[in-house]
Design an enzyme around this catalytic site. Structure first.
Site, PDB file in Angstrom:
ATOM      1  N   LYS A 106       0.818  -1.218   0.000  1.00 50.68           N
ATOM      2  CA  LYS A 106       0.000   0.000   0.000  1.00 50.68           C
ATOM      3  C   LYS A 106       0.852   1.269   0.000  1.00 50.68           C
ATOM      4  O   LYS A 106       0.360   2.345  -0.360  1.00 50.68           O
ATOM      5  CB  LYS A 106      -0.945   0.025   1.199  1.00 50.68           C
ATOM      6  CG  LYS A 106      -0.282   0.149   2.558  1.00 50.68           C
ATOM      7  CD  LYS A 106      -1.303   0.103   3.678  1.00 50.68           C
ATOM      8  CE  LYS A 106      -0.660   0.223   5.055  1.00 50.68           C
ATOM      9  NZ  LYS A 106       0.025   1.518   5.249  1.00 50.68           N
ATOM     10  N   ASP A 107       2.147   1.167   0.391  1.00 49.74           N
ATOM     11  CA  ASP A 107       3.023   2.342   0.417  1.00 49.74           C
ATOM     12  C   ASP A 107       3.619   2.659  -0.941  1.00 49.74           C
ATOM     13  O   ASP A 107       4.208   3.730  -1.124  1.00 49.74           O
ATOM     14  CB  ASP A 107       4.174   2.128   1.414  1.00 49.74           C
ATOM     15  CG  ASP A 107       3.700   2.104   2.859  1.00 49.74           C
ATOM     16  OD1 ASP A 107       2.622   2.665   3.141  1.00 49.74           O
ATOM     17  OD2 ASP A 107       4.409   1.523   3.706  1.00 49.74           O
TER      18      ASP A 107
ATOM     19  N   ARG B  22      -7.561   8.767   4.374  1.00 53.44           N
ATOM     20  CA  ARG B  22      -8.605   7.797   4.027  1.00 53.44           C
ATOM     21  C   ARG B  22      -9.384   7.362   5.262  1.00 53.44           C
ATOM     22  O   ARG B  22     -10.624   7.352   5.260  1.00 53.44           O
ATOM     23  CB  ARG B  22      -7.944   6.579   3.366  1.00 53.44           C
ATOM     24  CG  ARG B  22      -8.882   5.404   3.119  1.00 53.44           C
ATOM     25  CD  ARG B  22      -8.102   4.191   2.646  1.00 53.44           C
ATOM     26  NE  ARG B  22      -7.044   3.816   3.572  1.00 53.44           N
ATOM     27  CZ  ARG B  22      -7.233   3.104   4.671  1.00 53.44           C
ATOM     28  NH1 ARG B  22      -8.449   2.686   4.985  1.00 53.44           N
ATOM     29  NH2 ARG B  22      -6.220   2.814   5.460  1.00 53.44           N
ATOM     30  N   ARG B  23      -8.663   7.007   6.317  1.00 55.49           N
ATOM     31  CA  ARG B  23      -9.334   6.584   7.543  1.00 55.49           C
ATOM     32  C   ARG B  23     -10.132   7.722   8.169  1.00 55.49           C
ATOM     33  O   ARG B  23     -11.253   7.540   8.645  1.00 55.49           O
ATOM     34  CB  ARG B  23      -8.300   6.060   8.549  1.00 55.49           C
ATOM     35  CG  ARG B  23      -7.690   4.723   8.174  1.00 55.49           C
ATOM     36  CD  ARG B  23      -6.553   4.367   9.124  1.00 55.49           C
ATOM     37  NE  ARG B  23      -5.987   3.059   8.804  1.00 55.49           N
ATOM     38  CZ  ARG B  23      -4.720   2.736   8.982  1.00 55.49           C
ATOM     39  NH1 ARG B  23      -3.869   3.630   9.476  1.00 55.49           N
ATOM     40  NH2 ARG B  23      -4.285   1.530   8.674  1.00 55.49           N
TER      41      ARG B  23
ATOM     42  N   ARG C  64       1.883  10.149  14.806  1.00 54.94           N
ATOM     43  CA  ARG C  64       2.994   9.540  14.074  1.00 54.94           C
ATOM     44  C   ARG C  64       3.692   8.552  14.974  1.00 54.94           C
ATOM     45  O   ARG C  64       3.455   8.490  16.174  1.00 54.94           O
ATOM     46  CB  ARG C  64       3.994  10.603  13.591  1.00 54.94           C
ATOM     47  CG  ARG C  64       3.538  11.447  12.425  1.00 54.94           C
ATOM     48  CD  ARG C  64       3.248  10.655  11.169  1.00 54.94           C
ATOM     49  NE  ARG C  64       4.302   9.753  10.739  1.00 54.94           N
ATOM     50  CZ  ARG C  64       5.323  10.092   9.974  1.00 54.94           C
ATOM     51  NH1 ARG C  64       5.461  11.339   9.567  1.00 54.94           N
ATOM     52  NH2 ARG C  64       6.219   9.196   9.616  1.00 54.94           N
TER      53      ARG C  64
ATOM     54  N   ARG D 176       2.491   4.132  18.826  1.00 53.90           N
ATOM     55  CA  ARG D 176       1.125   4.665  18.798  1.00 53.90           C
ATOM     56  C   ARG D 176       0.263   4.024  19.882  1.00 53.90           C
ATOM     57  O   ARG D 176      -0.531   4.704  20.535  1.00 53.90           O
ATOM     58  CB  ARG D 176       0.502   4.434  17.415  1.00 53.90           C
ATOM     59  CG  ARG D 176       1.212   5.186  16.309  1.00 53.90           C
ATOM     60  CD  ARG D 176       0.488   5.052  14.982  1.00 53.90           C
ATOM     61  NE  ARG D 176       1.276   5.609  13.896  1.00 53.90           N
ATOM     62  CZ  ARG D 176       0.780   5.970  12.723  1.00 53.90           C
ATOM     63  NH1 ARG D 176      -0.511   5.834  12.480  1.00 53.90           N
ATOM     64  NH2 ARG D 176       1.562   6.464  11.783  1.00 53.90           N
TER      65      ARG D 176
ATOM     66  N   CYS E 107      -0.719   7.102  -1.567  1.00 55.03           N
ATOM     67  CA  CYS E 107      -1.148   6.539  -0.289  1.00 55.03           C
ATOM     68  C   CYS E 107      -1.651   7.607   0.668  1.00 55.03           C
ATOM     69  O   CYS E 107      -2.208   7.294   1.711  1.00 55.03           O
ATOM     70  CB  CYS E 107      -0.004   5.747   0.344  1.00 55.03           C
ATOM     71  SG  CYS E 107       1.434   6.750   0.766  1.00 55.03           S
TER      72      CYS E 107
END
Length: 526
Positions: free
Chosen positions: A80-81, A132-133, A150, A156, A245
């Site tokens: 996805k990156d 997106r999220r 980040r 996280r 992305c």
């Protein structure tokens, strides 16, 4: 002498897991490999959010430069990156098996409220730097506050434990691969049909030099062509939208029974309301192009929608369709009233599950103030029933996410095998779920409410008619006809079967029997 493959990777804990996973897979086919860590631009600016980073491939460019220079043989990326176009001289020679592309909402104990969607308290602060999220979560819960975050996955999670956020949203793949300790946190898994994942989420890309045909042949042994088949559709959608992305675009494709099912979510920015689309096809040829053309279409084929239930302007359905400039009206064609006002709670001691097929069933059941034992699990037909259940302070152990009642029954049968299930429902219910359950499941029917036609309800001239239950079909098509120009949607297959009894065969059914599914299928008609 056998060649030793040099694998290049970022130095994060997750990137190293991915590289070692590929190393182990190569070892399983008799190929030796060693790992070399390379620092990327994305690793250098740990305090900047994704939106502040300029250009594409900021997690991949340095790896690709080393690959082209010949200092490494193979670069392992989170697929996805990767930008949708490969640099000249490089190719993706293989892809991994796909980890479940679920999103996971991790909630601090102080941020939990099970009466609300996703068990997230009102006005919660949610950490996420993914556009997106952010756009999709805000569409469901516009009351929450999104805050940038980040750091790697463990960092996280620690920030959440330290109380910097009420919740954070992460990919399940990373959490599972790193076996992150989630003890003490409330975990909500969000299926790809709820939060559409990034294109190729959960897949590893194995990138090599185009000229390295020897390595390409080796990698065929650990390649998964069926995964490449589906993510190709997702990445082609992203490419045609010219999205990287960092863009608020989600795309997910899965193959079921020879058919490709695709979900797409696209917003202008992370504060914009996303437009969702679901479609299916037996061939991927031109599929991505057709999806993107649907989004880019200027002229609308429909202008108005009528649904056989009351519609709140705060609902997902209303906001999603209003975003597209459609006129939405709603009114139930039926009235409901209770048929019992009390029942013996002793019956609840004999059941293992309670299953609700509608919001009304949940509402009327909890009006009886039942004393439900803690051991008793609850299943619901769809997210609408789940929402009503949460408002009554209970979480479901099973949520049917398909408009196909037979499919939901099969899935529920696996969960409830060998148990006793109570079905509170309407009097004269069609018993669509019960009829499909396995013989080892004991069924107790409990009629708790009745429906009658609403004599004050009128026919609608809207371009699209959405029927939300078999009883609404009966109440509408008893006195009224459907005009030739009107498109018809049935919320589920049992509702569709009732339409067929009235001679209506040309109707559509959404993938999921809820507001999101209905919004997606209306977009199919726009």
């Amino acid at each position: 002498m056998q060649r030793t493959i040099i694998i290049g990777t970022r130095g994060s804990e997750l990137a190293l897991w991915q590289a070692n996973h590929v190393k182990d897979e190569l070892a399983a086919v008799g190929v030796e490999a060693e790992i070399r860590i390379i620092k990327t631009q994305g690793d250098s600016f740990i305090n900047l959010t994704f939106s502040k980073l300029v250009g594409k491939g900021f997690f991949t460019k340095e790896l690709e430069d080393e690959l082209l220079a010949g200092s490494i043989d193979l670069a392992v990326h989170s697929h996805k990156d990767l930008p949708t176009e490969q640099p000249p001289g490089l190719v993706i020679a293989a892809v991994s098996q796909r980890e479940e592309p679920f999103e996971v909402l991790l909630i601090h104990p102080d941020g939990v409220d099970i009466t609300r969607q996703f068990s997230l308290r009102e006005r919660a602060i949610v950490g996420s730097s993914s556009a997106r999220r952010r756009s999709q979560l805000l569409a469901y819960r516009p009351d929450i506050e999104l805050s940038d975050i980040r750091g790697n996955v463990p960092t996280r999670v620690q920030k959440l434990r330290d109380g910097e956020y009420d919740a954070i949203l992460l990919a399940k793949a990373g959490l599972k691969r790193l076996q992150v300790d989630l003890s003490g946190l409330h975990v909500e898994e969000l299926a790809p049909q709820e939060i559409v994942p990034a294109a190729a989420q959960g897949v590893l890309a194995l990138q090599i030099r185009e000229e390295d045909t020897e390595l390409a042949k080796i990698l065929e042994k650990i390649h998964h062509p069926e995964v490449k088949d589906t993510i190709r559709v997702e990445r082609e959608v992203l490419h045609l939208f010219e999205g990287g992305c960092r863009m608020p675009i989600g795309a997910y494709c899965v193959k079921e029974n020879g058919e490709y099912l695709v979900w797409v979510s696209r917003a202008g920015n992370d504060d914009d309301y996303p437009v969702r689309y679901h479609t299916r096809a037996y061939d991927t040829e031109g599929l991505a192009r057709r999806i993107v053309d649907k989004y880019l279409k200027k002229e609308k084929a429909i202008k108005s929608v009528f649904i056989t239930r009351e519609v709140s302007e705060d609902s997902y359905f209303y906001r999603a369709l209003s975003k597209q400039g459609l006129e939405i009206t709603g009114s139930s064609m039926i009235r409901t009233f209770p048929v019992i006002t009390t029942f013996s709670s002793s019956i609840l001691k004999r059941v293992d599950w309670i299953f609700f097929s509608s919001r009304n069933a949940v509402d009327y059941f909890f009006r009886l103030k039942p004393l439900i034992p803690k051991k008793t699990k609850i299943g619901v037909m769809g997210r609408g029933s789940e929402s009503e259940l949460r408002e009554n302070g209970r979480e479901p152990a099973f949520v049917g996410t398909s408009a196909d009642t037979a499919r939901v029954a099969r899935e529920f049968s696996r969960e409830a095998a060998g148990t006793t299930v109570l079905f509170p429902a309407a009097k004269d219910s069609l018993r669509a779920i019960q009829r499909e359950l396995g013989n080892d499941i004991r069924i107790i029917d409990l009629p708790i409410y009745e429906t009658v036609a609403n004599e004050d309800a009128d026919a609608s001239g809207a371009d699209v008619l959405i029927f939300t239950s078999p009883s609404n079909v009966e109440a509408y098509l008893g006195p009224y006809l459907i005009d030739a120009h009107q498109k018809v949607i049935a919320i589920g297959k049992s509702t569709g079967q009732k339409l067929e009894e009235f001679g209506v065969s040309n109707y559509l059914v959404p993938y999921s029997p809820d507001e999101v599914g209905l919004a997606e299928i209306v977009f199919e008609l726009v």
